[in-house]
Design a protein around this motif. Structure first.
Motif, PDB file in Angstrom:
ATOM      1  N   TRP A 186       0.823  -1.210   0.000  1.00  0.00           N
ATOM      2  CA  TRP A 186       0.000   0.000   0.000  1.00  0.00           C
ATOM      3  C   TRP A 186       0.851   1.252   0.000  1.00  0.00           C
ATOM      4  O   TRP A 186       0.542   2.231  -0.687  1.00  0.00           O
ATOM      5  N   ARG A 217       2.348   1.359  -3.574  1.00  0.00           N
ATOM      6  CA  ARG A 217       1.362   1.765  -4.580  1.00  0.00           C
ATOM      7  C   ARG A 217       0.971   3.229  -4.411  1.00  0.00           C
ATOM      8  O   ARG A 217       0.749   3.944  -5.399  1.00  0.00           O
ATOM      9  N   GLY A 218       0.874   3.667  -3.161  1.00  0.00           N
ATOM     10  CA  GLY A 218       0.543   5.063  -2.914  1.00  0.00           C
ATOM     11  C   GLY A 218       1.617   6.002  -3.448  1.00  0.00           C
ATOM     12  O   GLY A 218       1.312   7.024  -4.091  1.00  0.00           O
ATOM     13  N   ALA A 224       1.424   5.940  -7.268  1.00  0.00           N
ATOM     14  CA  ALA A 224       0.293   6.719  -7.766  1.00  0.00           C
ATOM     15  C   ALA A 224       0.575   8.217  -7.670  1.00  0.00           C
ATOM     16  O   ALA A 224       0.239   8.993  -8.579  1.00  0.00           O
ATOM     17  N   THR A 225       1.210   8.635  -6.580  1.00  0.00           N
ATOM     18  CA  THR A 225       1.558  10.050  -6.421  1.00  0.00           C
ATOM     19  C   THR A 225       2.559  10.491  -7.476  1.00  0.00           C
ATOM     20  O   THR A 225       2.444  11.585  -8.052  1.00  0.00           O
ATOM     21  N   VAL A 249       2.998   9.151 -10.434  1.00  0.00           N
ATOM     22  CA  VAL A 249       2.288   9.203 -11.713  1.00  0.00           C
ATOM     23  C   VAL A 249       1.498  10.504 -11.819  1.00  0.00           C
ATOM     24  O   VAL A 249       1.512  11.176 -12.868  1.00  0.00           O
ATOM     25  N   ALA A 250       0.803  10.875 -10.723  1.00  0.00           N
ATOM     26  CA  ALA A 250       0.036  12.122 -10.737  1.00  0.00           C
ATOM     27  C   ALA A 250       0.937  13.331 -10.956  1.00  0.00           C
ATOM     28  O   ALA A 250       0.595  14.261 -11.699  1.00  0.00           O
TER      29      ALA A 250
END
Length: 588
Positions: A31, A34-35, A38-39, A41-42
């Protein structure tokens, strides 16, 4: 080892990389990982958004210059400052979080690989398979794969994957802009005129497709050369470490010239391969640099007729050039990163082969059936066959018995398998079969005892923590092992293998036995570097120790003087031709 080459499919390479990368993102840290991903990627998407705003700004700013509109000029300068500030903030956080994810990923991979490499003596079996040339596929230099290759893999995986994501998103974002700005162009062909919408998009696609094909053709050899470069560098570094480890023996043998020659030979391989590598890189750089420089003016040349005819303003020309540059950069991602992709792929291949070898050897345990000896039973060996890694049988169908109170001396010619027989007793030799009942509380002293660097108390208590023993116990063990000068140096830290002589290292190994008081002792040439008086004193103390604990001692020794400390003898003698093994074991 199979060297990768350019013929391996892209899909196969991506599967291998995915198999290496996926476990971390499904681990106990999934987690958080992945967090962070994801950050990141953003933030990459935010970077592309800033580039889109910057592209739109180009049109307004250069139009203001062309129209000499001072109010719009200063307004756009302020707007640019906001864009620049946002871009800088995003870049800072993207860099920090990317590095943090790489660090955590590498830490997790390193812990995972170390745990599996050290578990169930896999590290030992890999070395046996490699030096025994069992299959020709055993990976070299696992230290480099764990330390260097994992750092490269996590670094390149993050850098290249985020770069590719940026390229794709930038392409999607700017291709529409470039399509709209390109207008409709009439192309005369075979006496007819055809209208082509989005001409700059098609030109960019053709330009980059040609560049990609040529780049792959030029850079294809880099994959195999990078793989070999990592191997040669690791071999050179490994031999340097061996010279350092055996510095005294080399100096005494006056082997400096030989070792210098060996180092030069290995470094020669490094240089020879590197020269090939930079030759191919030179060709690649020559093309990519030419390709990149041509793209700077390419859009201006194509759009110049529209600008000079008045069809577009300066701002639109600059916006077209900016959008073309972004689309071209996105489509040229492969061209610009080919050399890094080659290193990435070579690193992934090295880690994949290491992973495969660890899995293959993790369960490659000895075929010996092992059971703890019950009650007052001692060591019992039935139908034991011991072979070399290549498959040659040393001993076949051996049957042995050692009862509590016995003292057995194992002798035989050098290379007859005495130490290997001990390894089979200990359960670490994978090329053996049969049945062994081993008493509990047994301890082995190898020919070359391992003395870790660090505090002396830790080296003495190894592998148990030194905190399990009092200072009085540690000092007494050193004194009993005839090392009284070390008794007051328990907290000294040093490279003890370099500081202690061969005899002192053997006495330190005996001190461990006297400290831990095993009931059963298997000593492999444990006193070969000691003088006769020290050997007699220490053998008596070892024999008294195991006897008082209700056990026995089995020793390997070549010197005739060792026979006086044992009441039984096993001898390995050459077997008759056609017996199926090199030696047979005789007990007396």
């Amino acid at each position: 080892m199979t060297t990768p080459n350019g013929s391996t499919s892209l899909l196969s390479t991506l599967r291998r990389i995915g198999a290496l990368a996926a476990p971390y993102f499904h681990s106990e840290e999934k987690w958080r990982a992945r967090g962070l991903l994801a950050t990141i990627v953003a933030l990459n998407l935010g970077t592309v958004y800033m580039l889109v705003l910057n592209n739109q700004w180009f049109a307004r700013f250069y139009d203001a210059l062309q129209n000499k509109d001072q109010a719009v000029f200063w307004r756009e300068i302020v707007f640019f400052c906001w864009i620049a500030a946002g871009y800088i903030v995003i870049a800072i956080f993207k860099f920090y979080l990317t590095q943090l994810l790489q660090l955590r990923w590498r830490a997790w991979m390193t812990r995972s690989y170390l745990a599996r490499w050290m578990a169930d003596r896999t590290f030992y079996r890999l070395e046996l398979a490699r030096y025994g040339q069992q299959d020709g596929q055993t990976p070299d230099n696992p230290d480099q794969r764990i330390q260097e290759d994992m750092q490269l893999f996590t670094d390149y995986t993050m850098t290249l994957s985020m770069g590719l994501l940026n390229a794709v998103v930038t392409l999607v974002s700017f291709i529409g802009i470039l399509w709209a700005l390109s207008g409709v162009v009439s192309v005369p062909l075979f006496g007819s005129s055809y209208t082509v919408p989005g001409s700059m998009v098609w030109i960019a696609l053709a330009y980059c497709a040609a560049g990609t094909v040529i780049t792959h053709f030029i850079g294809r050899p880099l994959i195999g050369l990078n793989f070999q470069q990592q191997r040669y560098e690791a071999d050179f570094r490994h031999h340097l470490m061996r010279v350092r480890e055996y510095s005294e023996a080399i100096a005494l043998d006056r082997g400096e010239q030989v070792e210098h020659g060996q180092l030069q030979l290995r470094f020669g391989s490094v240089l020879k391969n590197y020269l090939k590598l930079i030759g191919k890189q030179k060709n690649l750089v020559a093309f990519t640099a030419s390709f990149g420089q041509a793209s700077v003016i390419f859009a201006f040349i194509v759009q110049a007729p529209r600008f000079f005819s008045g069809a577009i303003q300066l701002g639109q020309l600059m916006q077209v050039n900016s959008a073309f540059g972004r689309v071209q950069d996105s489509l040229s991602w492969f061209v610009d990163n080919y050399d890094r992709v080659a290193v990435w792929r070579a690193t992934a291949d090295r880690l994949t082969s290491f992973e495969t070898a660890m899995r293959a050897h993790a369960g490659a345990a000895s075929a010996v059936e092992r059971a703890p000896a019950g009650g007052d039973e001692g060591l019992r060996v039935d139908d034991l066959t011991v072979a070399l890694p290549g498959g040659t049988s040393l001993i076949q169908n051996a049957a042995l018995m050692v009862k509590p109170g016995d003292s057995v001396l194992l002798q035989g010619p050098s290379g007859s398998g005495k130490s290997t027989l001990f390894r089979a007793f200990a359960g670490i030799w994978p090329f053996a079969r049969g049945r062994v009942s081993m008493p509990e509380n047994a301890m082995f002293i190898p020919q070359r005892p391992y003395v870790p660097d660090g505090r002396l108390r830790d080296a003495l208590a190894y592998p148990q923590p030194a905190s399990e023993y009092s200072d009085a116990q540690l000092k007494q063990a050193l004194e009993d092992a005839l090392l009284p000068d070390l008794a007051n140096r328990l907290d000294d830290s040093d490279a003890w293998t370099q500081k202690l002589s061969g005899g002192e290292q053997q006495r330190l190994a005996i001190a461990r036995v006297l400290l831990k008081k095993p009931a059963w002792l298997f000593a492999d040439e444990a006193t070969s570097a000691l003088d006769a008086q020290a050997e007699e004193t220490l053998y008596k103390r070892l024999a008294e120790g195991v006897r008082s604990a209700g056990g026995a001692m089995v020793s390997i020794a070549h010197r005739a003087s060792a026979a006086a400390f044992h009441d039984k003898r096993w001898t390995l003698v050459p077997a008759p031709e056609g017996a199926g093994a090199r030696y047979r074991l005789e007990a007396a």
